[in-house]
Design a protein around this motif. Structure first.
Motif, PDB file in Angstrom:
ATOM      1  N   UNK A 146       2.338  95.424 -26.711  1.00  0.00           N
ATOM      2  CA  UNK A 146       3.640  95.574 -26.057  1.00  0.00           C
ATOM      3  C   UNK A 146       4.677  95.959 -27.097  1.00  0.00           C
ATOM      4  N   UNK A 147       5.627  96.794 -26.683  1.00  0.00           N
ATOM      5  CA  UNK A 147       6.791  97.051 -27.529  1.00  0.00           C
ATOM      6  C   UNK A 147       7.963  97.465 -26.663  1.00  0.00           C
ATOM      7  N   UNK A 189       9.643  84.442 -30.111  1.00  0.00           N
ATOM      8  CA  UNK A 189       9.030  83.429 -30.970  1.00  0.00           C
ATOM      9  C   UNK A 189       9.432  82.009 -30.580  1.00  0.00           C
ATOM     10  N   UNK A 190      10.533  81.846 -29.869  1.00  0.00           N
ATOM     11  CA  UNK A 190      10.969  80.528 -29.421  1.00  0.00           C
ATOM     12  C   UNK A 190      10.244  80.075 -28.152  1.00  0.00           C
ATOM     13  N   UNK A 191       9.579  80.986 -27.483  1.00  0.00           N
ATOM     14  CA  UNK A 191       8.885  80.668 -26.232  1.00  0.00           C
ATOM     15  C   UNK A 191       7.608  79.872 -26.497  1.00  0.00           C
ATOM     16  N   UNK A 192       7.188  79.131 -25.488  1.00  0.00           N
ATOM     17  CA  UNK A 192       5.872  78.497 -25.534  1.00  0.00           C
ATOM     18  C   UNK A 192       4.826  79.582 -25.291  1.00  0.00           C
ATOM     19  N   UNK A 193       3.578  79.266 -25.578  1.00  0.00           N
ATOM     20  CA  UNK A 193       2.511  80.238 -25.352  1.00  0.00           C
ATOM     21  C   UNK A 193       2.457  80.674 -23.887  1.00  0.00           C
ATOM     22  N   UNK A 194       2.541  79.713 -22.973  1.00  0.00           N
ATOM     23  CA  UNK A 194       2.473  80.072 -21.551  1.00  0.00           C
ATOM     24  C   UNK A 194       3.661  80.943 -21.144  1.00  0.00           C
ATOM     25  N   UNK A 195       4.819  80.692 -21.716  1.00  0.00           N
ATOM     26  CA  UNK A 195       5.994  81.507 -21.425  1.00  0.00           C
ATOM     27  C   UNK A 195       5.840  82.918 -21.994  1.00  0.00           C
ATOM     28  N   UNK A 196       5.207  83.040 -23.160  1.00  0.00           N
ATOM     29  CA  UNK A 196       4.944  84.365 -23.742  1.00  0.00           C
ATOM     30  C   UNK A 196       4.018  85.162 -22.826  1.00  0.00           C
ATOM     31  N   UNK A 197       2.989  84.506 -22.307  1.00  0.00           N
ATOM     32  CA  UNK A 197       2.045  85.179 -21.413  1.00  0.00           C
ATOM     33  C   UNK A 197       2.746  85.611 -20.127  1.00  0.00           C
ATOM     34  N   UNK A 198       3.601  84.756 -19.572  1.00  0.00           N
ATOM     35  CA  UNK A 198       4.365  85.120 -18.369  1.00  0.00           C
ATOM     36  C   UNK A 198       5.275  86.307 -18.644  1.00  0.00           C
ATOM     37  N   UNK A 199       5.937  86.312 -19.804  1.00  0.00           N
ATOM     38  CA  UNK A 199       6.804  87.425 -20.191  1.00  0.00           C
ATOM     39  C   UNK A 199       6.016  88.730 -20.221  1.00  0.00           C
ATOM     40  N   UNK A 247       3.078  89.446 -18.753  1.00  0.00           N
ATOM     41  CA  UNK A 247       2.617  89.810 -17.407  1.00  0.00           C
ATOM     42  C   UNK A 247       3.754  90.399 -16.588  1.00  0.00           C
ATOM     43  N   UNK A 248       4.941  89.822 -16.710  1.00  0.00           N
ATOM     44  CA  UNK A 248       6.117  90.329 -15.998  1.00  0.00           C
ATOM     45  C   UNK A 248       6.427  91.767 -16.415  1.00  0.00           C
ATOM     46  N   UNK A 292       1.795  93.835 -18.677  1.00  0.00           N
ATOM     47  CA  UNK A 292       0.692  93.747 -19.629  1.00  0.00           C
ATOM     48  C   UNK A 292      -0.392  92.850 -19.047  1.00  0.00           C
ATOM     49  N   UNK A 293      -1.585  93.403 -18.867  1.00  0.00           N
ATOM     50  CA  UNK A 293      -2.720  92.644 -18.358  1.00  0.00           C
ATOM     51  C   UNK A 293      -3.409  91.964 -19.527  1.00  0.00           C
ATOM     52  N   UNK A 294      -3.499  90.666 -19.468  1.00  0.00           N
ATOM     53  CA  UNK A 294      -4.082  89.904 -20.571  1.00  0.00           C
ATOM     54  C   UNK A 294      -5.366  89.230 -20.121  1.00  0.00           C
ATOM     55  N   UNK A 295      -6.485  89.817 -20.462  1.00  0.00           N
ATOM     56  CA  UNK A 295      -7.758  89.185 -20.161  1.00  0.00           C
ATOM     57  C   UNK A 295      -8.155  88.322 -21.348  1.00  0.00           C
TER      58      UNK A 295
END
Length: 95
Positions: free
Chosen positions: A55-56, A73-83, A85-86, A89-92
């Protein structure tokens, strides 16, 4: 993903070999990803190669790009993944 050839102000996200995520800032995406993969990037990515640009975003100025990096960098891992996906970006293989 097509990487821009022109310099600018970019916030980017890498997927590391251990499936962790790394966010950074650069003015040259191609060079920066190459440096990460050569072990010349951040300490974090040096031990987690190879990395893949997933992503960029481009910005009009350095301040905004660095702010996006900081916020990511301040986000939690789950919040980074949600960001990601929103932003389409498909994350398998990521939990």
């Amino acid at each position: 993903m097509e990487i821009p050839l022109i310099n600018g102000f970019y916030f980017y996200v890498l997927r590391c070999a251990d499936n962790t995520l790394y966010g950074g800032y650069t003015i040259n995406l191609i060079n920066r990803v190459e440096r990460h993969n050569k072990g010349q990037g951040a300490k974090y990515t040096k031990a987690r190669r190879p990395v893949q640009l997933i992503y960029f975003e481009s910005f009009d100025n350095q301040h905004d790009a660095m702010s996006a990096e900081y916020q990511f960098k301040q986000r939690t891992r789950s919040s980074k993944i949600k960001f990601l996906k929103k932003n389409g970006i498909s994350l398998t293989n990521l939990k």
